[in-house]
Design a protein around this motif. Structure first.
Motif, PDB file in Angstrom:
ATOM      1  N   ASP B   3       1.283 139.937  69.840  1.00 44.84           N
ATOM      2  CA  ASP B   3       0.607 139.215  70.899  1.00 44.84           C
ATOM      3  C   ASP B   3      -0.530 138.395  70.304  1.00 44.84           C
ATOM      4  OD1 ASP B   3      -1.148 142.091  72.049  1.00 44.84           O
ATOM      5  OD2 ASP B   3      -2.080 140.227  71.383  1.00 44.84           O
ATOM      6  N   GLY B   5      -3.549 137.907  70.732  1.00 48.27           N
ATOM      7  CA  GLY B   5      -4.858 138.479  70.465  1.00 48.27           C
ATOM      8  C   GLY B   5      -4.974 139.108  69.089  1.00 48.27           C
ATOM      9  N   GLU B   6      -3.834 139.535  68.535  1.00 53.18           N
ATOM     10  CA  GLU B   6      -3.888 140.225  67.255  1.00 53.18           C
ATOM     11  C   GLU B   6      -3.734 139.266  66.088  1.00 53.18           C
ATOM     12  OE1 GLU B   6      -0.790 143.027  67.611  1.00 53.18           O
ATOM     13  OE2 GLU B   6      -1.865 144.252  69.046  1.00 53.18           O
ATOM     14  N   SER B   8      -5.495 136.580  65.033  1.00 57.96           N
ATOM     15  CA  SER B   8      -6.603 136.045  64.253  1.00 57.96           C
ATOM     16  C   SER B   8      -7.238 137.148  63.413  1.00 57.96           C
ATOM     17  CB  SER B   8      -7.640 135.447  65.191  1.00 57.96           C
ATOM     18  OG  SER B   8      -8.029 136.423  66.123  1.00 57.96           O
ATOM     19  N   ASN B   9      -6.377 137.886  62.740  1.00 55.39           N
ATOM     20  CA  ASN B   9      -6.816 139.018  61.931  1.00 55.39           C
ATOM     21  C   ASN B   9      -7.817 138.622  60.857  1.00 55.39           C
ATOM     22  OD1 ASN B   9      -6.225 141.646  62.154  1.00 55.39           O
ATOM     23  ND2 ASN B   9      -4.088 141.431  61.561  1.00 55.39           N
ATOM     24  N   THR B  10      -9.002 139.227  60.888  1.00 54.08           N
ATOM     25  CA  THR B  10      -9.881 138.955  59.761  1.00 54.08           C
ATOM     26  C   THR B  10      -9.963 140.112  58.795  1.00 54.08           C
ATOM     27  OG1 THR B  10     -11.652 139.499  61.240  1.00 54.08           O
ATOM     28  CG2 THR B  10     -11.391 137.174  60.676  1.00 54.08           C
ATOM     29  N   GLY B  11      -9.577 141.272  59.143  1.00 55.30           N
ATOM     30  CA  GLY B  11      -9.609 142.352  58.151  1.00 55.30           C
ATOM     31  C   GLY B  11      -8.205 142.853  57.947  1.00 55.30           C
ATOM     32  N   PRO B  13      -4.674 144.243  57.093  1.00 53.25           N
ATOM     33  CA  PRO B  13      -4.255 145.207  56.084  1.00 53.25           C
ATOM     34  C   PRO B  13      -3.409 144.564  54.990  1.00 53.25           C
ATOM     35  CG  PRO B  13      -2.963 145.441  58.076  1.00 53.25           C
ATOM     36  CD  PRO B  13      -4.057 144.491  58.392  1.00 53.25           C
ATOM     37  N   GLY B 333       1.117 146.673  59.933  1.00 56.05           N
ATOM     38  CA  GLY B 333       0.121 147.344  60.757  1.00 56.05           C
ATOM     39  C   GLY B 333       0.572 148.756  61.112  1.00 56.05           C
ATOM     40  N   GLY B 390      -5.360 146.786  51.154  1.00 54.26           N
ATOM     41  CA  GLY B 390      -6.540 146.157  51.745  1.00 54.26           C
ATOM     42  C   GLY B 390      -7.584 147.133  52.218  1.00 54.26           C
TER      43      GLY B 390
END
Lengths: 263, 395
Positions: B3, B5-6, B8-11, B13, B333, B390
């Motif tokens: 989806d 919202g997920e 724009s991952n900045t951290g 894995p 994830g 990560g």
């Protein structure tokens, strides 16, 4: 003020540990601190309220309805419980963590982000949970409790292991929630929080109530000394603060390390 | 799949310490976009390729006609079935009729359809079941070094298999399938002995379960070792089975085990939310309304059923259930909604690859695939863990 959570003579058992005849009320827009030594029954009390431990006797009511007649899944919409241990799931992002709190409800990214904002942690939304500091993890878990959407929040030692700055931030978040009308139960060992911050106090020892009531009436030198099994310096001579005698000369003389371990 | 919202991952894995001359976010974005497609494409191509890994060389052109012939056969048997109900439907057609039909009679047809296809499907099914089982068991135990065998599946299956070979009374009932049937039921038996030995006051604490599983596994393995020791004539036969092999799989195995695994994986997937909540701690999950004890028992039953079924046809293939769930979580994830489906794909890919090596290594014989999984799995796993995790495994 409106009573949201009410316990009447509640007794329960967890393993060999008994909790006897707890009576208390938690009100909307107030913080109720549950205090006592390790093993006094604070965690068991919280588990009993959220339904993880079955009650043997007495009543637990929320907004007047007896909780025991309710399905666990329905209770979960009314009460959030944050256990003491910081979870360690494999490779979850902060978003993943928060979403676990609504597995039986609809997810809403907007509400999720707003919950993080309330805790001042909006920037963490996509971080890997394992990469956060202990304090950030606790703050994220607090946001998770808000995201769950229930108005009664039970927090089991949310400030334990945290540095002073993070303790203050957590306290700030709790104040914010109080202002928004949440009912907050917090098991805590911070004497300053207990005697200055909480609105109501439940003092426990060995599974029984020492005292319950408004903080101003309950946080007396005598009650606190009984609850924690310590001696306090006279508050009148220390600006009204409750300071354990540990800091004084006599305490160190009368307590050698060998005695200190016994509760 | 994901989806927005997920995204724009900045951290993320994915790319902890990857250093490429591209902007960090760009690399991450590329890997996240490419991984699902890459994994899916690899699975399909590798499965096709694996059909041709074997002692007999089959040309691509005859393979093409064999597939047409097989397709015609399936189509015709389906049409015949429908023809009985609706008579307007023709009882049989033949696509590419001038080329396809004569391939039924070729030996290559039997090699591809009767030997290679079941082996490839067995690799896919067994790989998927072990990986999903590993993912589930690690989630329930909240312990990264567990795998499905830890609750007694492997030792129980070994006991069943050894008894079948050593004691004639055990092999009479189900004829040729005695070994499979015994391996299946003995592994379930040992799992349930483990489970109920760990029962304490209305619940099964995972630490008890883990330790009991290890203890009972050792006990049962000792019995197996004793039986093998006292029957020297069995040693090579049992040894080969214990090392794991897909070469005996036939279509009958595929229908049965494939069905069991398919149902178990789908049911496990339906418990994704509960499994994630359990990973957060049992008290947390219980306060959400998850029926913790029921969920644990249901999930362990699904793992036991699917993995026992696989072990019964393929023997003990190690390591898949331990590392594939981790690789899946690192790439896609940690939530079960992602890690379960991608474990299916990655487990299948890994076992196909291992089996191709096991078959292709020597011209005249097949190395047990269980030996290969450990050999290629460990270096790959260590690479993934150090380069791609990560920070997810630092704490």
């Amino acid at each position: 003020m409106h009573i949201t959570l009410e316990l009447r003579d509640m007794s329960c058992r967890l393993g060999e540990f008994h909790l006897n005849g707890i009576t208390m009320e938690a009100r909307e827009g107030r913080i109720l601190a549950v205090a006592g030594t390790n093993g006094a029954g604070k965690s068991t009390l919280m588990k009993a309220i959220c339904g993880n431990v079955r009650t043997l006797e007495g009543e637990i009511r929320i907004n007047g309805t007896d909780l025991r007649s309710m399905r666990q899944r329905d209770k979960a919409t009314l009460i959030s419980y944050l256990p003491q241990e910081i979870p360690r799931p494999f490779n979850f992002t902060v978003t993943d963590i928060m979403k676990t709190s609504r597995i039986y409800m609809d997810q809403d990214m907007g509400v999720l982000k707003k919950s993080l904002e309330t805790c001042g942690a909006a920037h963490l939304v996509n971080r890997n949970f394992e990469s956060l500091s202990g304090g950030e993890k606790r703050i994220v878990m607090l946001a998770t409790m808000i995201y769950r959407g229930s108005r009664v929040i039970l927090l089991d030692e949310p400030t334990t292991f945290l540095d002073i700055d993070k303790q203050i931030r957590i306290t700030g978040i709790l104040r914010e929630l109080r202002k928004k009308g949440y009912t907050i139960l917090v098991a805590i060992h911070d004497l300053r929080f207990i005697t200055r911050e909480a609105d109501d106090l439940l003092l426990m020892r060995d599974g029984e109530t020492v005292s319950f009531g408004d903080r101003r009436n309950t946080a007396t030198r005598e009650n606190l000394e009984t609850t924690f099994g310590i001696r306090l310096l006279d508050p009148a001579t220390h600006g009204g603060d409750f300071i354990p005698e540990y800091y004084g000369e006599d305490y160190l003389e009368s307590h050698n390390p060998g005695d200190a371990s016994g509760e | 799949m994901q989806d927005p919202g997920e995204d724009s991952n900045t951290g993320s894995p994915l790319v902890g310490r990857f250093r490429l001359p591209l902007a960090h976010d760009t690399v991450r974005e590329i890997i996240r976009k490419v991984s699902p497609i890459a994994v899916t494409a690899t699975l399909i191509l590798l499965a096709l390729f694996s059909l041709f890994v074997g002692p007999v060389r089959i040309s691509w052109s005859s393979a093409w006609y064999i597939f047409i012939a097989q397709f015609n056969q399936i189509l015709n048997s389906a049409l015949t079935g429908i023809h009985h109900v609706i008579s307007q439907v023709p009882a049989g057609v033949s696509l590419f009729s001038n080329t396809g039909s004569r391939y039924y009679t070729m030996p290559e047809y039997d090699i591809i359809v009767q030997i290679q296809e079941p082996i490839v499907l067995a690799a896919v099914i067994v790989g998927a079941a072990l990986a999903v089982g590993g993912s589930t068991v690690q989630g329930i135990f909240r312990n990264p070094i567990t795998e499905p065998y830890i609750i007694g599946i492997s030792s129980g299956a070994a006991l069943g298999a050894t008894l079948t070979i050593a004691v004639p009374q055990f092999s009479s009932d189900f004829g040729a399938f005695s070994l499979q049937v015994n391996a299946f039921f003995f592994s379930l038996l040992v799992v349930y002995i483990t489970y109920f030995t760990s029962y304490r006051r209305g619940s099964v604490p995972v630490t008890y379960l883990l330790l009991t599983g290890v203890a009972i596994s050792i006990f049962v393995s000792s019995i197996v070792a004793f039986i093998i020791y006292t029957n020297t004539r069995l040693q090579s036969e049992v040894f080969f089975w214990l090392m794991g092999s897909l070469q005996q799989a036939g279509w009958a195995d595929i229908y049965l085990v494939g069905g069991i695994v398919g149902v178990c994986v789908i049911l496990t997937y339906m418990f994704s939310g509960e499994l994630d909540a359990l990973q957060m701690g049992e008290d947390y999950a219980s306060s959400l309304g998850v029926r913790v004890e029921f969920t644990k028992m249901a999930l362990l039953t699904l793992v036991a059923l699917s993995v026992s079924a696989c072990v019964s046809i393929a023997g003990l293939i190690g390591f898949v259930g331990l590392i594939i769930p981790h690789i899946s979580r690192m790439l896609f994830g940690g939530t079960s909604r992602k890690s379960i489906p991608w474990s299916v794909a990655l487990g299948a890919i890994f076992l196909l690859l291992a089996n191709d090596i096991a078959v292709g290594l020597y011209a005249e014989r097949v190395v047990p695939v269980g030996i290969i999984t450990g050999m290629i799995g460990v270096p790959f796993f260590l690479f993934i863990m150090y380069r791609l995790s990560g920070g997810a495994y630092h704490a």
